[in-house]
Design a protein around this motif. Structure first.
Motif, PDB file in Angstrom:
ATOM      1  N   GLY A  64       0.823  -1.203   0.000  1.00 27.97           N
ATOM      2  CA  GLY A  64       0.000   0.000   0.000  1.00 27.97           C
ATOM      3  C   GLY A  64       0.859   1.257   0.000  1.00 27.97           C
ATOM      4  N   VAL A  65       1.922   1.255   0.796  1.00 26.83           N
ATOM      5  CA  VAL A  65       2.836   2.407   0.851  1.00 26.83           C
ATOM      6  C   VAL A  65       3.591   2.536  -0.472  1.00 26.83           C
ATOM      7  CG1 VAL A  65       4.857   3.396   2.004  1.00 26.83           C
ATOM      8  CG2 VAL A  65       3.030   2.366   3.360  1.00 26.83           C
ATOM      9  N   GLU A  66       3.982   1.426  -1.069  1.00 29.06           N
ATOM     10  CA  GLU A  66       4.678   1.480  -2.363  1.00 29.06           C
ATOM     11  C   GLU A  66       3.783   2.111  -3.430  1.00 29.06           C
ATOM     12  OE1 GLU A  66       6.365  -1.508  -5.831  1.00 29.06           O
ATOM     13  OE2 GLU A  66       6.119  -2.312  -3.806  1.00 29.06           O
ATOM     14  N   LEU A  67       2.523   1.697  -3.474  1.00 31.89           N
ATOM     15  CA  LEU A  67       1.599   2.275  -4.450  1.00 31.89           C
ATOM     16  C   LEU A  67       1.330   3.750  -4.140  1.00 31.89           C
ATOM     17  CD1 LEU A  67      -0.798  -0.756  -4.863  1.00 31.89           C
ATOM     18  CD2 LEU A  67       0.968   0.020  -6.449  1.00 31.89           C
ATOM     19  N   MET A  68       1.304   4.078  -2.853  1.00 27.68           N
ATOM     20  CA  MET A  68       1.154   5.470  -2.439  1.00 27.68           C
ATOM     21  C   MET A  68       2.325   6.303  -2.960  1.00 27.68           C
ATOM     22  SD  MET A  68       1.125   6.708   1.490  1.00 27.68           S
ATOM     23  CE  MET A  68       1.306   8.378   1.993  1.00 27.68           C
ATOM     24  N   TYR A  69       3.526   5.755  -2.902  1.00 25.40           N
ATOM     25  CA  TYR A  69       4.742   6.432  -3.373  1.00 25.40           C
ATOM     26  C   TYR A  69       4.579   6.860  -4.837  1.00 25.40           C
ATOM     27  CZ  TYR A  69       9.666   6.826  -4.868  1.00 25.40           C
ATOM     28  OH  TYR A  69      10.854   7.246  -5.405  1.00 25.40           O
ATOM     29  N   TYR A  70       4.120   5.930  -5.671  1.00 25.46           N
ATOM     30  CA  TYR A  70       3.951   6.250  -7.089  1.00 25.46           C
ATOM     31  C   TYR A  70       2.792   7.230  -7.298  1.00 25.46           C
ATOM     32  CZ  TYR A  70       7.334   2.588  -7.855  1.00 25.46           C
ATOM     33  OH  TYR A  70       8.491   1.839  -7.829  1.00 25.46           O
ATOM     34  N   ALA A  71       1.704   7.053  -6.556  1.00 25.31           N
ATOM     35  CA  ALA A  71       0.567   7.968  -6.686  1.00 25.31           C
ATOM     36  C   ALA A  71       0.944   9.389  -6.279  1.00 25.31           C
ATOM     37  CB  ALA A  71      -0.611   7.467  -5.839  1.00 25.31           C
ATOM     38  N   LEU A  72       1.766   9.528  -5.261  1.00 20.24           N
ATOM     39  CA  LEU A  72       2.207  10.863  -4.838  1.00 20.24           C
ATOM     40  C   LEU A  72       3.039  11.536  -5.935  1.00 20.24           C
ATOM     41  CD1 LEU A  72       3.102  10.181  -1.096  1.00 20.24           C
ATOM     42  CD2 LEU A  72       1.224  11.600  -1.966  1.00 20.24           C
ATOM     43  N   HIS A  73       3.805  10.764  -6.674  1.00 21.28           N
ATOM     44  CA  HIS A  73       4.570  11.318  -7.792  1.00 21.28           C
ATOM     45  C   HIS A  73       3.632  11.813  -8.895  1.00 21.28           C
ATOM     46  CE1 HIS A  73       8.825  10.743  -6.912  1.00 21.28           C
ATOM     47  NE2 HIS A  73       8.509   9.605  -6.322  1.00 21.28           N
ATOM     48  N   VAL A  74       2.494  11.173  -9.033  1.00 18.00           N
ATOM     49  CA  VAL A  74       1.526  11.580 -10.054  1.00 18.00           C
ATOM     50  C   VAL A  74       0.717  12.787  -9.577  1.00 18.00           C
ATOM     51  CG1 VAL A  74      -0.535  10.874 -11.347  1.00 18.00           C
ATOM     52  CG2 VAL A  74       1.343   9.250 -11.010  1.00 18.00           C
ATOM     53  N   ASN A  83       1.209  14.994  -6.861  1.00 17.83           N
ATOM     54  CA  ASN A  83       1.846  16.198  -6.318  1.00 17.83           C
ATOM     55  C   ASN A  83       2.198  17.185  -7.424  1.00 17.83           C
ATOM     56  OD1 ASN A  83       1.670  15.171  -3.774  1.00 17.83           O
ATOM     57  ND2 ASN A  83       3.860  15.055  -3.396  1.00 17.83           N
ATOM     58  N   THR A  84       1.912  18.447  -7.160  1.00 20.97           N
ATOM     59  CA  THR A  84       2.278  19.487  -8.117  1.00 20.97           C
ATOM     60  C   THR A  84       3.748  19.871  -7.945  1.00 20.97           C
ATOM     61  OG1 THR A  84       1.460  21.155  -6.577  1.00 20.97           O
ATOM     62  CG2 THR A  84      -0.039  20.435  -8.327  1.00 20.97           C
ATOM     63  N   THR A  85       4.297  19.541  -6.787  1.00 24.55           N
ATOM     64  CA  THR A  85       5.729  19.779  -6.551  1.00 24.55           C
ATOM     65  C   THR A  85       6.430  18.426  -6.449  1.00 24.55           C
ATOM     66  OG1 THR A  85       5.402  19.829  -4.155  1.00 24.55           O
ATOM     67  CG2 THR A  85       5.331  21.943  -5.317  1.00 24.55           C
ATOM     68  N   LYS A  86       7.723  18.439  -6.605  1.00 25.03           N
ATOM     69  CA  LYS A  86       8.510  17.208  -6.543  1.00 25.03           C
ATOM     70  C   LYS A  86       8.371  16.563  -5.161  1.00 25.03           C
ATOM     71  CE  LYS A  86      13.216  15.590  -7.030  1.00 25.03           C
ATOM     72  NZ  LYS A  86      13.627  14.850  -8.139  1.00 25.03           N
ATOM     73  N   LEU A  87       8.220  15.247  -5.151  1.00 28.01           N
ATOM     74  CA  LEU A  87       8.139  14.512  -3.889  1.00 28.01           C
ATOM     75  C   LEU A  87       9.523  14.447  -3.254  1.00 28.01           C
ATOM     76  CD1 LEU A  87       6.343  12.864  -1.957  1.00 28.01           C
ATOM     77  CD2 LEU A  87       6.986  10.839  -3.263  1.00 28.01           C
ATOM     78  N   THR A  88       9.616  14.933  -2.024  1.00 26.10           N
ATOM     79  CA  THR A  88      10.858  14.906  -1.254  1.00 26.10           C
ATOM     80  C   THR A  88      10.524  14.434   0.160  1.00 26.10           C
ATOM     81  OG1 THR A  88      10.617  17.161  -0.424  1.00 26.10           O
ATOM     82  CG2 THR A  88      11.781  16.888  -2.546  1.00 26.10           C
ATOM     83  N   LYS A  89      11.554  14.257   0.980  1.00 31.97           N
ATOM     84  CA  LYS A  89      11.319  13.869   2.372  1.00 31.97           C
ATOM     85  C   LYS A  89      10.470  14.914   3.095  1.00 31.97           C
ATOM     86  CE  LYS A  89      15.292  10.877   2.851  1.00 31.97           C
ATOM     87  NZ  LYS A  89      16.482  10.501   3.563  1.00 31.97           N
ATOM     88  N   GLU A  90      10.614  16.182   2.684  1.00 30.00           N
ATOM     89  CA  GLU A  90       9.865  17.270   3.318  1.00 30.00           C
ATOM     90  C   GLU A  90       8.400  17.310   2.860  1.00 30.00           C
ATOM     91  OE1 GLU A  90      12.999  17.882   1.765  1.00 30.00           O
ATOM     92  OE2 GLU A  90      13.890  17.560   3.748  1.00 30.00           O
ATOM     93  N   THR A  91       8.102  16.761   1.686  1.00 35.17           N
ATOM     94  CA  THR A  91       6.720  16.822   1.175  1.00 35.17           C
ATOM     95  C   THR A  91       5.952  15.516   1.385  1.00 35.17           C
ATOM     96  OG1 THR A  91       7.410  16.217  -1.073  1.00 35.17           O
ATOM     97  CG2 THR A  91       7.290  18.580  -0.554  1.00 35.17           C
ATOM     98  N   ILE A  92       6.545  14.559   2.095  1.00 32.62           N
ATOM     99  CA  ILE A  92       5.819  13.333   2.449  1.00 32.62           C
ATOM    100  C   ILE A  92       4.603  13.752   3.286  1.00 32.62           C
ATOM    101  CG2 ILE A  92       5.904  11.251   3.880  1.00 32.62           C
ATOM    102  CD1 ILE A  92       8.795  10.879   2.963  1.00 32.62           C
ATOM    103  N   PRO A  93       3.421  13.185   3.008  1.00 37.83           N
ATOM    104  CA  PRO A  93       2.230  13.588   3.757  1.00 37.83           C
ATOM    105  C   PRO A  93       2.398  13.451   5.270  1.00 37.83           C
ATOM    106  CG  PRO A  93       1.630  12.188   1.917  1.00 37.83           C
ATOM    107  CD  PRO A  93       3.125  12.175   2.005  1.00 37.83           C
TER     108      PRO A  93
END
Length: 182
Positions: free
Chosen positions: A118-128, A130-140
């Motif tokens: 579930g977390v792995e799929l969340m990782y890819y969905a967040l890349h799709v 998010n309007t900004t690049k996914l970083t450690k700081e932008t993790i939900p």
């Protein structure tokens, strides 16, 4: 004269389309797919929206809309069968619609999976998403984490956040399309 029908799509879009309702649903599906910019409609059908919390009801593709519904001012065009082909991956519109459909299926909780998947799929969905690049700081944050996981999945925020952080450094995602394909 053909009626105007408001058609809802699973990715959130809505279009008012003039439909030849005397034709079978199967004959109408390519017309709607073309209006959405899809090259094919494999696995899709029309649904009557549910009333008062009831689920939407798929229409029979072999008969016309008026033969199975009194009211058809609003319809839903969505995937009924998850037949994913190379055409879905080659066409940007089909790819995004496929991504949205699969994400909705997973988030509904109807697909059983371990927390890590579930977390792995969340990782890819967040890349799709998010309007900004996914970083450690932008993790939900913890309060926003559950909306990105399948319904009913037990939350372990620290474990999930650590897994996302590790994935950021070990599994780079080239672009939004690559994330949708994963």
């Amino acid at each position: 004269a053909f009626p105007r029908v408001k058609v809802f799509f699973s990715m959130g879009a809505t279009k008012v389309i003039i439909l030849p309702i005397a034709k079978t649903v199967n004959e109408i599906l390519p017309i709607i797919a073309k209006k959405l910019g899809l090259k094919h409609h494999l696995g899709f059908t029309l649904y009557l929206p549910g009333k008062d919390g009831e689920p939407s009801r798929p229409l029979d593709t072999n008969i016309s809309i008026p033969e199975q519904a009194y009211h058809y001012e609003e319809l839903e065009f969505k995937r009924r069968f998850y037949v994913i082909s190379k055409y879905d991956l080659e066409d940007p519109n089909s790819l995004y619609l496929t991504f949205c459909d699969v994400r909705d299926l997973i988030l509904s909780g109807r697909v059983l999976m371990p927390f890590e998947k579930g977390v792995e799929l969340m990782y890819y969905a967040l890349h799709v998403d998010n309007t900004t690049k996914l970083t450690k700081e932008t993790i939900p944050k913890e309060k926003d984490f559950p909306q990105h996981l399948p319904k009913g999945m037990k939350l372990n925020y620290s474990k999930g956040k650590n897994q996302l952080s590790q994935m950021l450094s070990s599994i780079p995602v080239k672009n939004r399309e690559a994330a949708m394909i994963k």
